[in-house]
Each structure stands twice: as C-alpha cells, then as structure tokens.
Write a protein that holds these residues in place. Structure first.
Motif, PDB file in Angstrom:
ATOM      1  N   LEU A   1       0.960  -1.280  -0.182  1.00  0.00           N
ATOM      2  CA  LEU A   1      -0.106  -0.049   0.083  1.00  0.00           C
ATOM      3  C   LEU A   1       0.909   1.284  -0.038  1.00  0.00           C
ATOM      4  O   LEU A   1       1.819   1.496   0.826  1.00  0.00           O
ATOM      5  CB  LEU A   1      -0.770  -0.126   1.250  1.00  0.00           C
ATOM      6  N   ILE A   2       0.478   2.022  -1.170  1.00  0.00           N
ATOM      7  CA  ILE A   2       1.591   3.218  -0.998  1.00  0.00           C
ATOM      8  C   ILE A   2       0.548   4.606  -0.950  1.00  0.00           C
ATOM      9  O   ILE A   2      -0.402   4.649  -1.479  1.00  0.00           O
ATOM     10  CB  ILE A   2       2.203   3.411  -2.392  1.00  0.00           C
ATOM     11  N   ASN A   3       1.093   5.514  -0.086  1.00  0.00           N
ATOM     12  CA  ASN A   3       0.370   6.766   0.165  1.00  0.00           C
ATOM     13  C   ASN A   3       1.189   7.791  -0.136  1.00  0.00           C
ATOM     14  O   ASN A   3       2.589   7.954   0.349  1.00  0.00           O
ATOM     15  CB  ASN A   3      -0.022   6.784   1.816  1.00  0.00           C
TER      16      ASN A   3
ATOM     17  N   SER B   1      -3.438  -0.774  -8.262  1.00  0.00           N
ATOM     18  CA  SER B   1      -4.841   0.046  -8.338  1.00  0.00           C
ATOM     19  C   SER B   1      -4.711   1.183  -7.371  1.00  0.00           C
ATOM     20  O   SER B   1      -3.907   1.650  -6.765  1.00  0.00           O
ATOM     21  CB  SER B   1      -5.824  -1.083  -7.597  1.00  0.00           C
ATOM     22  N   ARG B   2      -5.848   1.997  -7.711  1.00  0.00           N
ATOM     23  CA  ARG B   2      -6.037   2.971  -6.558  1.00  0.00           C
ATOM     24  C   ARG B   2      -7.178   2.765  -5.799  1.00  0.00           C
ATOM     25  O   ARG B   2      -8.279   2.618  -6.468  1.00  0.00           O
ATOM     26  CB  ARG B   2      -6.547   4.291  -7.534  1.00  0.00           C
ATOM     27  N   ILE B   3      -6.935   2.585  -4.630  1.00  0.00           N
ATOM     28  CA  ILE B   3      -8.042   2.069  -3.635  1.00  0.00           C
ATOM     29  C   ILE B   3      -8.679   3.273  -2.779  1.00  0.00           C
ATOM     30  O   ILE B   3      -9.596   2.688  -1.926  1.00  0.00           O
ATOM     31  CB  ILE B   3      -7.370   1.062  -2.626  1.00  0.00           C
ATOM     32  N   GLY B   4      -8.298   4.285  -3.098  1.00  0.00           N
ATOM     33  CA  GLY B   4      -9.014   5.682  -2.484  1.00  0.00           C
ATOM     34  C   GLY B   4      -8.093   6.648  -2.087  1.00  0.00           C
ATOM     35  O   GLY B   4      -7.266   6.527  -1.669  1.00  0.00           O
ATOM     36  N   GLY B   5      -8.794   7.883  -2.453  1.00  0.00           N
ATOM     37  CA  GLY B   5      -8.037   9.164  -1.899  1.00  0.00           C
ATOM     38  C   GLY B   5      -6.803   9.066  -2.493  1.00  0.00           C
ATOM     39  O   GLY B   5      -6.489   9.095  -3.769  1.00  0.00           O
ATOM     40  N   ASP B   6      -5.711   9.191  -1.668  1.00  0.00           N
ATOM     41  CA  ASP B   6      -4.267   9.413  -2.178  1.00  0.00           C
ATOM     42  C   ASP B   6      -3.640   8.003  -1.879  1.00  0.00           C
ATOM     43  O   ASP B   6      -2.332   8.122  -1.693  1.00  0.00           O
ATOM     44  CB  ASP B   6      -3.598  10.604  -1.309  1.00  0.00           C
ATOM     45  N   THR B   7      -4.304   6.933  -1.840  1.00  0.00           N
ATOM     46  CA  THR B   7      -3.522   5.613  -1.669  1.00  0.00           C
ATOM     47  C   THR B   7      -3.871   4.717  -2.803  1.00  0.00           C
ATOM     48  O   THR B   7      -4.795   4.412  -3.505  1.00  0.00           O
ATOM     49  CB  THR B   7      -4.371   4.900  -0.355  1.00  0.00           C
ATOM     50  N   PHE B   8      -2.546   4.080  -3.161  1.00  0.00           N
ATOM     51  CA  PHE B   8      -2.592   2.995  -4.336  1.00  0.00           C
ATOM     52  C   PHE B   8      -2.125   1.647  -3.726  1.00  0.00           C
ATOM     53  O   PHE B   8      -1.462   1.767  -2.563  1.00  0.00           O
ATOM     54  CB  PHE B   8      -1.401   3.570  -5.078  1.00  0.00           C
TER      55      PHE B   8
ATOM     56  N   ILE C   1       6.825  15.044  -4.874  1.00  0.00           N
ATOM     57  CA  ILE C   1       6.259  14.426  -3.550  1.00  0.00           C
ATOM     58  C   ILE C   1       7.080  13.161  -3.028  1.00  0.00           C
ATOM     59  O   ILE C   1       7.916  12.753  -3.488  1.00  0.00           O
ATOM     60  CB  ILE C   1       4.925  13.956  -4.274  1.00  0.00           C
ATOM     61  N   SER C   2       6.654  13.113  -1.675  1.00  0.00           N
ATOM     62  CA  SER C   2       7.152  11.841  -0.973  1.00  0.00           C
ATOM     63  C   SER C   2       6.181  10.835  -0.724  1.00  0.00           C
ATOM     64  O   SER C   2       5.056  11.100  -0.599  1.00  0.00           O
ATOM     65  CB  SER C   2       7.889  12.402   0.332  1.00  0.00           C
ATOM     66  N   THR C   3       6.554   9.759  -0.863  1.00  0.00           N
ATOM     67  CA  THR C   3       5.750   8.629  -0.380  1.00  0.00           C
ATOM     68  C   THR C   3       6.003   7.821   0.610  1.00  0.00           C
ATOM     69  O   THR C   3       7.330   7.661   0.804  1.00  0.00           O
ATOM     70  CB  THR C   3       5.507   7.884  -1.881  1.00  0.00           C
ATOM     71  N   ARG C   4       5.093   6.954   1.111  1.00  0.00           N
ATOM     72  CA  ARG C   4       5.567   5.892   2.192  1.00  0.00           C
ATOM     73  C   ARG C   4       4.723   4.704   1.810  1.00  0.00           C
ATOM     74  O   ARG C   4       3.606   4.761   0.881  1.00  0.00           O
ATOM     75  CB  ARG C   4       5.051   6.520   3.535  1.00  0.00           C
ATOM     76  N   ALA C   5       5.041   3.748   2.286  1.00  0.00           N
ATOM     77  CA  ALA C   5       4.519   2.319   1.884  1.00  0.00           C
ATOM     78  C   ALA C   5       4.552   1.419   3.208  1.00  0.00           C
ATOM     79  O   ALA C   5       5.426   1.242   3.987  1.00  0.00           O
ATOM     80  CB  ALA C   5       5.180   1.674   0.774  1.00  0.00           C
TER      81      ALA C   5
ATOM     82  N   GLU D   1      -2.127  -2.654   5.890  1.00  0.00           N
ATOM     83  CA  GLU D   1      -2.490  -0.950   6.142  1.00  0.00           C
ATOM     84  C   GLU D   1      -1.858  -0.760   7.395  1.00  0.00           C
ATOM     85  O   GLU D   1      -1.593   0.379   7.795  1.00  0.00           O
ATOM     86  CB  GLU D   1      -4.357  -1.130   6.512  1.00  0.00           C
ATOM     87  N   VAL D   2      -1.888  -1.791   8.246  1.00  0.00           N
ATOM     88  CA  VAL D   2      -1.314  -1.883   9.603  1.00  0.00           C
ATOM     89  C   VAL D   2       0.220  -1.356   9.404  1.00  0.00           C
ATOM     90  O   VAL D   2       0.753  -0.235   9.917  1.00  0.00           O
ATOM     91  CB  VAL D   2      -1.248  -2.844  10.508  1.00  0.00           C
ATOM     92  N   ALA D   3       1.057  -1.914   8.348  1.00  0.00           N
ATOM     93  CA  ALA D   3       2.203  -1.580   8.205  1.00  0.00           C
ATOM     94  C   ALA D   3       2.414  -0.191   7.520  1.00  0.00           C
ATOM     95  O   ALA D   3       3.319   0.509   8.066  1.00  0.00           O
ATOM     96  CB  ALA D   3       2.882  -2.525   7.065  1.00  0.00           C
ATOM     97  N   LEU D   4       1.528   0.343   6.649  1.00  0.00           N
ATOM     98  CA  LEU D   4       1.296   1.578   6.185  1.00  0.00           C
ATOM     99  C   LEU D   4       1.272   2.354   7.314  1.00  0.00           C
ATOM    100  O   LEU D   4       2.020   3.789   7.373  1.00  0.00           O
ATOM    101  CB  LEU D   4       0.404   1.672   4.978  1.00  0.00           C
ATOM    102  N   LYS D   5       0.443   2.327   8.084  1.00  0.00           N
ATOM    103  CA  LYS D   5       0.141   3.212   9.303  1.00  0.00           C
ATOM    104  C   LYS D   5       1.265   3.290  10.273  1.00  0.00           C
ATOM    105  O   LYS D   5       1.621   4.470  10.562  1.00  0.00           O
ATOM    106  CB  LYS D   5      -0.964   2.498  10.271  1.00  0.00           C
ATOM    107  N   ASN D   6       2.104   2.191  10.474  1.00  0.00           N
ATOM    108  CA  ASN D   6       3.148   2.285  11.121  1.00  0.00           C
ATOM    109  C   ASN D   6       4.434   3.077  10.412  1.00  0.00           C
ATOM    110  O   ASN D   6       5.186   3.849  10.946  1.00  0.00           O
ATOM    111  CB  ASN D   6       3.720   0.796  11.492  1.00  0.00           C
ATOM    112  N   ALA D   7       4.577   2.902   9.261  1.00  0.00           N
ATOM    113  CA  ALA D   7       5.478   3.761   8.534  1.00  0.00           C
ATOM    114  C   ALA D   7       5.219   5.036   8.457  1.00  0.00           C
ATOM    115  O   ALA D   7       6.138   6.039   8.813  1.00  0.00           O
ATOM    116  CB  ALA D   7       5.389   3.154   7.052  1.00  0.00           C
ATOM    117  N   LYS D   8       3.972   5.646   8.533  1.00  0.00           N
ATOM    118  CA  LYS D   8       3.741   7.098   8.438  1.00  0.00           C
ATOM    119  C   LYS D   8       3.822   7.639  10.027  1.00  0.00           C
ATOM    120  O   LYS D   8       4.335   8.823  10.180  1.00  0.00           O
ATOM    121  CB  LYS D   8       2.248   7.204   8.330  1.00  0.00           C
TER     122      LYS D   8
END
Length: 725
Positions: free
Chosen positions: A333-335, A373-380, A418-422, A442-449
């Motif tokens: 998941l990429i934000n 895929s784009r799964i919503g908002g600014d998340t791929f 732009i900068s991205t996190r995953a 999703e948990v891993a992305l939340k932890n990265a952010k």
C-alpha cells in the motif's frame, strides 16, 4: 400412339399454346415442332429440325439425359423437371410430359414442355427467404445467450453459412481513423488475402465509410470489383452484399455475405438482412453499455486504474496461485505524503492531475506481473508475485516505485516533488487470505507514517532484517571512503612444474569493529545496490598498483586474476576503466587476468562477449570461474574467448571419493582440452584430491593444500623464495 396426317390433328398440334415436339428415339433428332415451341425457344422450325434434343440441354445435364434414354421406350421418364437453353442462351426450368409414338415408321416420343421458371424461382426465393429468416431467428437467439462480441460474431457467420446457405460470411471491424476493415470472424469458403481486399476496394470498406449497405448482385458485371473478380469467380462467388453495423453514428463492424448465384439480394431478402444487421448492431450497443457499466464498477474513474474491489479480486486470485505454486507474494500500500495540504494549496484540479500522473507512471514502470490499483483518496496498492525472498519486495519497491515517483511532476507549468510511504505484507508469512493480508498491509503503512520510515513490513523481523541490510550498505559506503578494503592473493600452481604461475586477487574488508570480513558477507549486497562498481574499480586499481610496486622492487611477478561481477560485465565502460588503470600504473596486459562466472557472462552475453573480445585483443588472460554450476555448454565456451576453465570447488571436494564428482571433473577436463583450454582445479585441500587430479591430467590447482589467500607481503615472500608444490 401413332401420329397421322390428319389435318385436324395437325392444326391442333400447331395451335396448342404449350411447346410440343416429336423426336426420334434413336437419333434424338427433332421430327416435328409446333408454333409455340418456335416462339418460346426462339429457334425457327428449320433450325429445330436440324437439331437434337441434346442441343436444348446444358452440358452438365447431358449425363442424366443419356442415362434416361438408355432404358427401354416403355421405361423412359414420362414426366419430370428439366432445364432447357433457349436460342438467346437463357436457361429455363421446364416440366416435361412425354408419350411413346410411331411417326413416319420410326420409334419416337411426343413431348410437351411447360415452362415453370417463374414457379421454380418463386419457390427458390421462398426457400432462400426461409433460410434467411432461420438465420435471423438463430442470431436473435444467440444475442440472448452470448455475452461476448467475438463469440457472437463467430456464431453469426456460422449460422449464415450453415442455415442461410451463403457461400461465405464474415464480419470485419471498422477502423474509425481510416477506411480499412479487419476481419475478425469468418465461416465458409476462405476469402482472398487481406492485402488484396484492402487494395482493391472491398465492399465492406465502402459500407463502413458510407454507412449504407453495398450490394453486388452480379460479380461479372460489377466494375468496382474488377481487380477481385477473377479471384472471387474462381471461388464460386457470384454475388455479395455488405451491411454496416451502426452503434449510434459510428460504424463498429461490417457483415459481408457471399452467395453462389446472381441476383440473390433482391428487395425481399435485403429487408430481412437489414433487420438482421440491425439486431447485431443493437447487440453491440448493449455490449458497449454493459462493458462501460462493468468497467465503472471495477475501475477508478479519475486514474483508469482498477479500484479496490477489482484489486481484492486479483489479490485473491494471486494468493490462490501462490498457494499452489508455493511462491511468496507481497501486497504493498502506497500513500502520498501531505496530499491534503497539497490539494488545499494548489486546488482540487491540481490534486486530480497529480493522482492521474502518479497512476500513469506506476502503470508504465511496473512489469506485467504486478497489479496496481487506486484503492481510495491518495492511496495506491500493488501486488508483487513470484518472490524468492521477502527482501526482494523491498528492492522492487525502491527500484520501481520510489525510483519512479521521486522524479518531479509538472503541474500548471511548475515542477512539483512528492514523497511517498509504503506498507508491505507478505503471503504466507503475514496472512493466508486476501483480507488478512490487506489489513496487515494497512497496519504496516500506518506504522511507516507514524514512525517517519519510508516503508515498513508488517512483520517486525523483516524490518529488523532491512535495518541490518541498510546499515551494512552504509558501512560499505564508509569502507570505500575510508579505504578499509584490502586485497589478498591466493597462488595458482602448475601441476607439471609445481611452480606458482598466477594468483587470484580476493577482496577483504578490514572492518574497524568486526575485524577481517570475507567477501561472502558483503559482495552480494554490493552487487544488489550497485556498489560493486566502485568496489570493483578499487580492486582493479589496487591490483595494478601492487603489480607496479612488485615490478619496481624486483620481485618475480606472475599475472594476477581479478574477479568481474555480472554488474561489471554489463558495464559498457569496463574496457575503458581497465585501460586507464593499466596506463596509470604502467602495467602490461599480460600481467593481468580476469575471472568471470558463468552467471556473470550469461546475464548479458552480448555485452560480455564484446568486453571479452576486447580484453583478448589487448592480451589480457581470461578464465571461466566456477564451471559446472551455471549455464555452461560447449557452444557457450566456443562463443567466448576464454583461456582457462576453473572447475568449481564443489566438484573437487569429492573428486577422489565420489564417482559422480570424478566423472564430472574428467568430462570437464576432456571438453576443455579439446578446445585448447587450460583447466584449473579450485579448492584442492588434500593430497588424495591432488593425486586424482594429476592422474586425470589437470593442468593447474588452487587451494589450501598449497596455500590459503595471503596478504600482499606474504605472497611476495612466496614469489621471492620460489616456493613450489
């Protein structure tokens, strides 16, 4: 029956409105004809009396005529349908009634010929219309049950030939940008080559362009088909028609029907066929709308990428495949960082444009094995399949995602970065089903952010491994900057003389804390990160400098072999860097050798072959290292200009005790010697191994039995002492 000279009978014979005649059964000649026959057939009475009844038959009907006449007079057909030819060449259908009689002393038959051409044509027209109605019914039934355009086209063509009796049926797609059409479905006889159709005004092209049916009811008389006439006639085609299939104002496809008779496409038939084309066009409109609805249900409108629903479907399929193939799969998941602030600053339209650009970049940069895929908002989201190790997902992410998205974007004429996190989750380690994997990503992305990390795995052990890997990479950078690498030299010995004839340069890392670190602990990472290029350049320079120092000190030097990695072999500037290093230290080409593994050579064989040929022309020796563990074959050995083949240590370890290892070593020796190559045995550690290799006729050896790798001073002492095996 006997025909007499009775005047009243003759008057009745001549006055009868139906053509009648008398013919001789032996000669088949006409003996008498009435006025109706003369008028209807166009021959004069004298012409009739100079003819036989065979002259009225088309050639293809003569066998039936003669077969009928072979019977006895009382068994001849008394009635039946035949075809006759009038004087003007017109072919008519007639119903014959005949009776035996004696005329002028001859056995004859008296015959009445009733023209039934109109009735036959009407029956044929009705039968043809019935066939066309059957096609219409069949196609409408197919429209109800078939949901695929190409399958419907194929079925329509089949019905047209099987049920409708057409010689050929085809459907071609229309090109909106040109007059060209491309046949996508066909049944019946084959058509002329596509090039000929495109070049010579195929009616389907005109029908598509004009959006009107094009009818050719007589191929021989159709001037527009002059170039194709011969080919069509040879295939039995006598008439054809093309019907455009219109969706709105657009010609989507064209239905073309070919028949084996002229004038097939009369008004009645055209009415049914136009209805048929309309039904097919309606089906295409339905397919288009159904496809649009399906697309919108499964895709993101802004980016055209699959949406969350389709992504999860594909993820489920990938997990199913991975379960059976025992592969590892990653979900990522990429934000986009601070996208909301970006939207507020530049406006919603700029945010939408950025999302669309991100989608295009990802779609272009990712290989087909990935689903993005784009799964919503600014998340791929994306999936990565067929992974050998979990760390490979991180490498992939850095190379294909971050490397792509870190490049600047252009919005409203200004450059934006732009900068991205995953967040990453691995199957099967982080979950055995799609829902669990997605939740853990999703948990891993939340932890990265939350932690400020560029990316994190769901599993802590993976993050620890990545942290260690990153630390090692940074330490390697420091080692280069602070000159912590050293070169050791392992001698290579000639088995005939026992003298040292060469040495292999082996890098070591003099770590300030860990001490001396062997190459197995860092070379793989160096190749993965690209650090092998500067490290390889350092080794080359260090070896050339050491050779120059030994020459200056008067030591009896031998060539030193330097290992080249796959990354170095693919470098187009390798040759130039080698030449520069030799020139800088005044080292001659014969004082260097290069060793390449089979994998290094075969990763980029064309570039490797160019570099090796250039080295050979310079006079630098070349060795193929670890032979037998990669892709080697006799053909490949012939392709590359090697001087030496080194048998891998895995075969040498059991050469004196394992029959299979001994056989492999023997085979390698025989093959290499047949090509004029020297053979070096690596990893020789015992006297028994050495004795076995000497017996096989091995040329040279390298290993701890003679000497381990030594620092430069230790190897120099060996050379000065002329130490031998």
């Amino acid at each position: 029956m006997t025909l007499t000279n009775d005047t009243s009978f003759n008057e009745l014979f001549q006055a009868h409105p139906i053509p009648m005649w008398v013919y001789d059964l032996e000669t088949l000649a006409f003996l008498a004809v009435n006025t109706a026959a003369v008028v209807h057939y166009g021959y004069t009475e004298a012409e009739f009396l100079a003819m036989t009844i065979a002259d009225l038959r088309p050639a293809e009907d003569l066998p039936r005529l003669y077969e009928n006449l072979r019977g006895t007079p009382d068994r001849l057909e008394k009635s039946g349908a035949w075809r006759h030819i009038k004087k003007d060449g017109t072919l008519i259908d007639v119903e014959i009634t005949s009776h035996p009689l004696a005329y002028m002393g001859r056995a004859c038959r008296f015959l009445l010929s009733h023209d039934i051409s109109e009735r036959v044509q009407a029956q044929a027209r009705i039968a043809r219309l019935n066939r066309v109605y059957a096609v219409l019914s069949g196609i409408n039934s197919a429209i109800v049950r078939i949901r695929d355009r190409d399958a419907l086209f194929k079925e329509a063509c089949r019905l047209a030939t099987m049920e409708g009796g057409f010689l050929t049926a085809c459907i071609s797609l229309a090109d909106a940008n040109s007059a060209a059409t491309t046949i996508v479905a066909q049944a019946g006889q084959t058509l002329p080559a596509r090039a000929a159709l495109l070049e010579h005004g195929w009616p389907a092209q005109r029908a598509a362009h004009n959006q009107m049916p094009v009818v050719c009811n007589d191929i021989e008389a159709e001037l527009d088909l002059a170039a194709l006439r011969g080919d069509l006639l040879a295939r039995g085609v006598r008439s054809l028609a093309s019907f455009p299939l219109l969706v709105g104002t657009r010609t989507v496809a064209v239905l073309t029907l070919l028949a084996d008779s002229v004038n097939v496409f009369d008004p009645d038939e055209m009415k049914v066929l136009n209805e048929l084309a309309g039904d097919l066009a309606f089906a295409l409109l339905f397919f288009d709308r159904e496809q649009q609805l399906s697309y919108l249900a499964l895709h993101d409108v802004l980016t055209d990428l699959p949406n969350r629903r389709l992504f999860q479907d594909r993820l489920a399929h990938l997990v199913h495949v991975s379960k059976h193939e025992h592969d590892m799969t990653a979900i990522v998941l990429i934000n986009l960082d601070r996208f909301a602030q970006f939207n507020d600053a530049l406006g919603r339209h700029a945010g939408d444009s950025l999302l669309a650009q991100v989608a295009r970049r990802l779609d272009a940069a990712l290989p087909e094995i990935c689903n993005v895929s784009r799964i919503g908002g600014d998340t791929f989201a994306l999936t990565i399949g067929e992974l050998a190790h979990g760390e490979d997902a991180a490498n992939f992410l850095q190379q294909h995602v971050f490397g792509t998205l870190d490049q600047p974007f252009e919005l409203d004429g200004q450059e934006v970065r732009i900068s991205t996190r995953a967040g990453l989750a691995l199957y099967p380690a982080d979950g055995g089903d799609p829902e669990t994997l997605f939740k853990h990503a999703e948990v891993a992305l939340k932890n990265a952010k939350a932690s400020g990390q560029r990316y994190l795995f769901y599993a802590p052990r993976m993050n620890a491994a990545l942290a260690a890997k990153l630390a090692l990479e940074n330490a390697l950078q420091d080692a280069l900057e602070h000159k912590q690498f050293v070169v050791y030299y392992q001698p290579r010995v000639d088995l005939a003389s026992g003298r040292i004839v060469s040495a292999e340069a082996l890098i070591r890392w003099q770590h300030p804390v860990r001490g001396l670190v062997g190459p197995n602990d860092f070379i793989a990472l160096a190749e993965e990160t690209g650090l092998i290029r500067p490290i390889g350049a350092w080794v080359l320079d260090a070896v050339c400098a050491q050779q120059a120092a030994w020459i200056k000190s008067g030591a009896a030097i031998v060539p030193v072999a330097i290992n080249l990695s796959a990354v170095q072999c693919a470098n187009g500037e390798l040759l130039q860097s080698v030449v520069q290093a030799m020139a800088a230290h005044l080292v001659a080409p014969h004082q260097l050798e290069f060793e390449l593994t089979e994998t290094a050579v075969m990763n980029n064989p064309d570039e490797a072959a160019r570099n090796l040929r250039a080295f050979r022309e310079l006079g630098i020796g070349l060795s193929l290292d670890d032979f037998g563990t990669g892709y080697s074959s006799l053909a490949q050995l012939k392709r590359f200009p090697f001087d030496v083949v080194k048998i891998d240590r895995s075969f040498i370890a059991g050469v004196d005790s394992n029959a299979e290892d001994g056989a492999i070593a023997s085979a390698i020796l025989a093959m290499a010697h047949s090509l004029g190559l020297l053979v070096v045995a690596e990893g020789v550690e015992t006297a028994a191994q050495l004795a076995f290799l000497q017996k096989l006729g091995c040329d040279q050896m390298q290993g701890y039995y003679f000497s381990p790798p030594l620092p430069a001073a230790g190897f120099e002492a060996m050379l000065r002492a002329d130490l031998r095996l």
